[in-house]
Structures are given as C-alpha cells and as structure tokens.
Design an enzyme around this catalytic site. Sequence first.
Site, short mmCIF file in Angstrom:
data_model
loop_
_atom_site.label_atom_id
_atom_site.label_comp_id
_atom_site.label_asym_id
_atom_site.label_seq_id
_atom_site.Cartn_x
_atom_site.Cartn_y
_atom_site.Cartn_z
CG ASP A 14 33.62 35.37 41.23
OD1 ASP A 14 32.62 36.06 41.02
OD2 ASP A 14 34.16 34.64 40.37
CE LYS A 17 32.99 42.24 43.19
NZ LYS A 17 33.67 40.96 42.96
N GLY A 41 28.44 38.46 38.99
CA GLY A 41 27.51 37.54 39.64
C GLY A 41 27.72 37.65 41.13
CG HIS A 42 27.73 40.82 42.82
ND1 HIS A 42 27.62 42.18 42.68
CD2 HIS A 42 28.88 40.50 42.17
CE1 HIS A 42 28.64 42.65 41.99
NE2 HIS A 42 29.42 41.65 41.66
CD GLN A 226 33.22 42.91 36.32
OE1 GLN A 226 33.10 44.12 36.24
NE2 GLN A 226 32.18 42.12 36.23
CB THR A 241 36.56 42.75 32.78
OG1 THR A 241 35.26 42.90 32.17
CG2 THR A 241 36.80 43.88 33.78
CB VAL A 306 28.19 34.87 35.17
CG1 VAL A 306 27.74 35.29 33.79
CG2 VAL A 306 27.98 36.01 36.16
CE LYS A 310 35.57 21.11 38.90
NZ LYS A 310 36.45 19.95 38.93
P1 GDP Z 1 31.15 38.57 44.39
O1 GDP Z 1 31.10 38.44 42.91
O2 GDP Z 1 32.38 39.25 44.86
O3 GDP Z 1 29.90 39.17 44.97
O4 GDP Z 1 31.25 37.08 44.97
P2 GDP Z 1 30.34 35.85 44.51
O5 GDP Z 1 28.99 36.02 45.09
O6 GDP Z 1 30.45 35.60 43.06
O7 GDP Z 1 31.13 34.65 45.19
C1 GDP Z 1 31.30 34.55 46.57
C2 GDP Z 1 30.62 33.26 47.06
O8 GDP Z 1 31.07 32.95 48.36
C3 GDP Z 1 29.11 33.38 47.16
O9 GDP Z 1 28.53 32.14 46.86
C4 GDP Z 1 28.88 33.74 48.63
O10 GDP Z 1 27.62 33.28 49.12
C5 GDP Z 1 29.99 32.97 49.28
N1 GDP Z 1 30.55 33.59 50.49
C6 GDP Z 1 30.73 34.92 50.76
N2 GDP Z 1 31.38 35.07 51.94
C7 GDP Z 1 31.61 33.82 52.41
C8 GDP Z 1 32.28 33.32 53.57
O11 GDP Z 1 32.80 34.05 54.39
N3 GDP Z 1 32.34 31.95 53.70
C9 GDP Z 1 31.80 31.10 52.79
N4 GDP Z 1 31.91 29.80 53.00
N5 GDP Z 1 31.17 31.55 51.68
C10 GDP Z 1 31.09 32.89 51.49
P1 IMO Z 2 32.11 39.54 39.90
O1 IMO Z 2 31.49 40.92 39.96
C1 IMO Z 2 35.09 36.85 38.23
C2 IMO Z 2 36.35 37.57 34.10
C3 IMO Z 2 35.96 36.53 33.08
C4 IMO Z 2 37.13 36.66 32.12
C5 IMO Z 2 37.42 38.15 32.13
C6 IMO Z 2 36.80 38.92 30.97
O2 IMO Z 2 31.15 38.44 40.11
O3 IMO Z 2 33.31 39.48 40.78
P2 IMO Z 2 34.31 39.66 30.43
O4 IMO Z 2 33.07 38.85 30.21
O5 IMO Z 2 34.21 40.63 31.55
O6 IMO Z 2 34.82 40.30 29.17
O7 IMO Z 2 35.43 38.58 30.84
O8 IMO Z 2 36.89 38.65 33.35
N1 IMO Z 2 35.22 38.12 34.89
C7 IMO Z 2 34.97 37.80 36.17
N2 IMO Z 2 35.58 36.92 36.99
N3 IMO Z 2 34.08 37.60 38.70
C8 IMO Z 2 33.49 38.52 37.91
O9 IMO Z 2 32.57 39.41 38.37
C9 IMO Z 2 33.90 38.62 36.55
N4 IMO Z 2 33.51 39.38 35.51
C10 IMO Z 2 34.34 39.08 34.51
O10 IMO Z 2 35.89 35.25 33.65
O11 IMO Z 2 38.27 36.01 32.66
MG MG Z 3 30.88 36.95 41.46
#
Ligand code: GDP
Ligand code: IMO
Ligand code: MG
Length: 435
Positions: A14, A17, A41-42, A226, A241, A306, A310
């Site tokens: 998270d 990416k 979850g992106h 991840q 994971t 996903v 929190k």
């Molecule tokens: P990923 O799994 O690495 O693609 O990251 P996620 O999308 O799960 O989580 C990143 C969250 O932060 C998303 O809701 C993005 O829209 C948000 N985000 C990304 N870059 C920034 C930033 O520079 N500032 C803020 N406030 N939010 C951001």
């Molecule tokens: P993105 O691509 C954050 C975590 C889960 C759990 C562990 C194992 O959005 O960054 P799994 O279901 O993979 O067997 O769970 O890995 N986890 C993530 N945490 N971002 C993710 O993906 C994750 N994918 C798995 O919360 O701790």
């Molecule tokens: Mg994510």
Amino acid sequence: MAKNVLVVGAQWGDEGKGKIVDWLTDHARGVVRFQGGHNAGHTLVVGDKTYKLNLVPSGIVRDGVNCFIGNGVVLDIHHLIKEIGELETGGIEVRSRLKISPGCPLILGYHSALDRAREAARSPDSRIGTTGKGIGPAYEDKVARRALRVYDLFYPERFAEKLKENLDYHNFVLTKYLGAEAVDYEQVLAQALADSEVIKPMVVDVSAALYEANKNGQSLLFEGAQGALLDIDHGTYPFVTSSNCVSGQAAAGSGIGPGMLHYVLGITKAYCTRVGGGPFPSELDIETAGMPGFQMSQVGREFGTVTGRKRRCGWFDIPALRRSILINGMTGLCITKLDVLDGLSEMKICTGYKLNGKVVDLLPMGADEVAGCEPVFETLSGWSESTVGVKSYAGLPVAARAYLERIEALCSVPIDIISTGPERSETILRRHPFE
Ligand code: GDP
Ligand code: IMO
Ligand code: MG
C-alpha cells in the site's frame, strides 16, 4: 531503444504503487503484473475519477497500453471478470488490451475456503491476518505441482478430472482437519467453465509477447504487488504473503530475463503502514486524537482497499528500508504521501533498533527477531506549510526537504520522485526512471 522499469513496494504494501505505475505509464507501451493476486488493492485517482484495481495492471487507464498478467500471478478468473466489467462500465476498453499468461495458477472457490478456515483455526496471536482471498493455498498448490492453470481451461475434460482429484483432497482437509464445510465440485466446475469462455480470448504467451514488444522498441513497466517486507523469503516470516514480492520475481513471474530490467523504483510512504498481523517496530498509536499516528491514519485514509481494515501506522523506518534496498537492488526511490505529515510539530525517523543489548541498523529476517527490536529514533523539525499538490522540489518547505534529504543520506539511494497527493499531477520529478 526500449527501456524497462520495475516498480516495487519497499515496505509492507500500500505504498502508492498504483498511483506511480499509472503516472509512469505515459512512457510505457505495456504494463506487467508478475506476482500476487487479488489480495492487491491499487487505487488510482485521475481527475475526478477513482479506479480501484486488484488484478488488472495499473496501466489500463492509459489508452492504447497493453496490460499483461504474467505466470507468477495466482488468478481468480471470476474476480477478474468482475473487475473487467467494472472498468468497461466506466468506459475503459479492457479485453482488447489485457493479455493473460496460460501459466497462471487458478484460484478456485476452495482456495479462499481453505484460507479462511485456516485463519479461523489459528490462535489470535498467530493469525496472519490474510486477505482471505485464497492466495496462500493457491501458491501451495502450485508448488505441490497439482495446481490447475489457465492453460487447463482449454481442455475441459482433463480440467474436470484434475479438479475432482484436487477437490477430493482439499475437501478432506476442510472437513476432517479444519472442521469447515466441503466445497461443491459441480458448482466450482460449472463456474470455472463458464468463466473460461470470457478468459480464453485474452490468453497469450506473455513471455513471447514481452520479448517481441521490446524487440520492436516498446518500453515496458513491471508492477509489483504487496511489498518487499511481505516477501515469502525475505519478509517478516511467517507474517508475509505467499509470493516473492522482490524485484527478482519480475523476471521469473513474467518470463523475461533479469537483464531486461533496467531501473528498479522502490516506492515507500513518508511513514510506514502495515495491515494484518506481524511485528512492526516503529508502530504508533492510531486511536488517540492529536497523536501523529492518528494523523497518519486519518489524513492518509489508511484503510485497506481489499478488506476495509484499518492499516497500522508508524514512523519512517530506515533499517526496514535498508533491508528492502538490499533485496531489491533499487536504482531510485519514490516517497509518497509526504503531504500526510503536514502540520506535525516534529518528525521522527527510526535509524536503528536495540536488539539483545546491541544496536542494529538492518531489519532482521523473520518475525521473532523483528518482534524483539526496540526502535531508536532521531528527531527532526516538522513543517506547518501545506505540501498538498506541490509539483516542484524547490516548492517544498525547507523542513520537508531536510526530512527527505536525511532519509536519502541514511539509505544512500536517491529519491527520484516525490508524491504530494493521490492525483496523477500531484507529483514531483527529480529524475525520470524512463529517461
Ligand atoms: P498500492 O497498493 O501500493 O497501490 O497503494 P494503495 O492504492 O493501496 O494505497 C495508497 C493510497 O494512498 C491510495 O488511496 C492512493 O490514492 C493514495 N495516495 C497515493 N499517493 C498519495 C500521496 O502522495 N498523498 C496522498 N494523500 N495519498 C496518496
Ligand atoms: P498491495 O498490492 C498490504 C498482507 C495481508 C496479510 C498478509 C498475507 O495493495 O500493496 P495474503 O492474503 O496475501 O495471504 O495475506 O499480507 N497483504 C497486503 N498488505 N497491501 C497488499 O497489497 C497486501 N497483500 C497482502 O494483510 O498481512
Ligand atoms: Mg494496496
């Protein structure tokens, strides 16, 4: 000449990416996922639209870009079809541009049933806190050499036989060992065969297609899911994971040679988060209003895409980043969510850990040792100005620049990109990975 860039998460996932992959895609003709599954979850924010992607590569929003799902991805085709449908309803053409490897192991109904039953059987302290999507059990089947793969969908009779064998085994474990309900064979089979009709036209030899694209001068972007500290080998095992999330996996998980990866961009937030169980040395209290952890959680909207859980939050962790740099061979860093720290009176950076009476500067391998680490902090000034949407390095407050430069000095990798908001344009470029 084609140049290939790889984006990996440098923390526990998270990191943002998806936003950065979408942003970099203007320089690429193809985007490739190579590990993980719909546990990812992106979130991408483009103008007034927000896209949430689990399996479809984050390049899909850019017209004309091909998106590849490599053999390293464990694929729930039912979920993928739903995701494609949602994107197409939003006006994005997917089917003509999405290419799926025949080598992807399938995630079928019994994998999530096993995932959830196993988690339920664990004691609260040993629960991994998986996403419940069946990722672990699907990779187990792959390594045990009994997985059904995308390829098998082309041979329905053999598929039905293999499924029967697999399900007999897994239903035995589900009912006799885990005390859970059996999964219905006919239902899984009917669903998979119906879904296969939608998927088959998108199946191509991804390895060959990537090679061809490069040969024709087309640059590619590889999208990690991840984060490195969730890597099955190098992360805080067993709270990880079930795939390799490090840069090296981009080659094996898509069928290219490692020499085809020219730049590795490690994405890290300006603080840390982690969702699910496992040790987290620089963790903060996120429940008490007015505290830094509360600000990270609330302003950063740190809720899992996903599962809606929190995310735990903490100060920036240098020994953890050093581990990540070691295992990924990073060319440059991208620091995201700097804006979330605006207004904090002081900033702390974890520079080392006290472990067994010594100070260490590298995250140990494995959860037990990490759990014994007590963070050592360095304190810097915060900044009161807003950095939201700042687009130039010079436009950042002096204290924000000092914070970034201290991180850079401590980890010895250049910060090439800084993100100051979720939107595409809210980005500061110092050195372009594709140029
Ligand atoms: P990923 O799994 O690495 O693609 O990251 P996620 O999308 O799960 O989580 C990143 C969250 O932060 C998303 O809701 C993005 O829209 C948000 N985000 C990304 N870059 C920034 C930033 O520079 N500032 C803020 N406030 N939010 C951001
Ligand atoms: P993105 O691509 C954050 C975590 C889960 C759990 C562990 C194992 O959005 O960054 P799994 O279901 O993979 O067997 O769970 O890995 N986890 C993530 N945490 N971002 C993710 O993906 C994750 N994918 C798995 O919360 O701790
Ligand atoms: Mg994510």
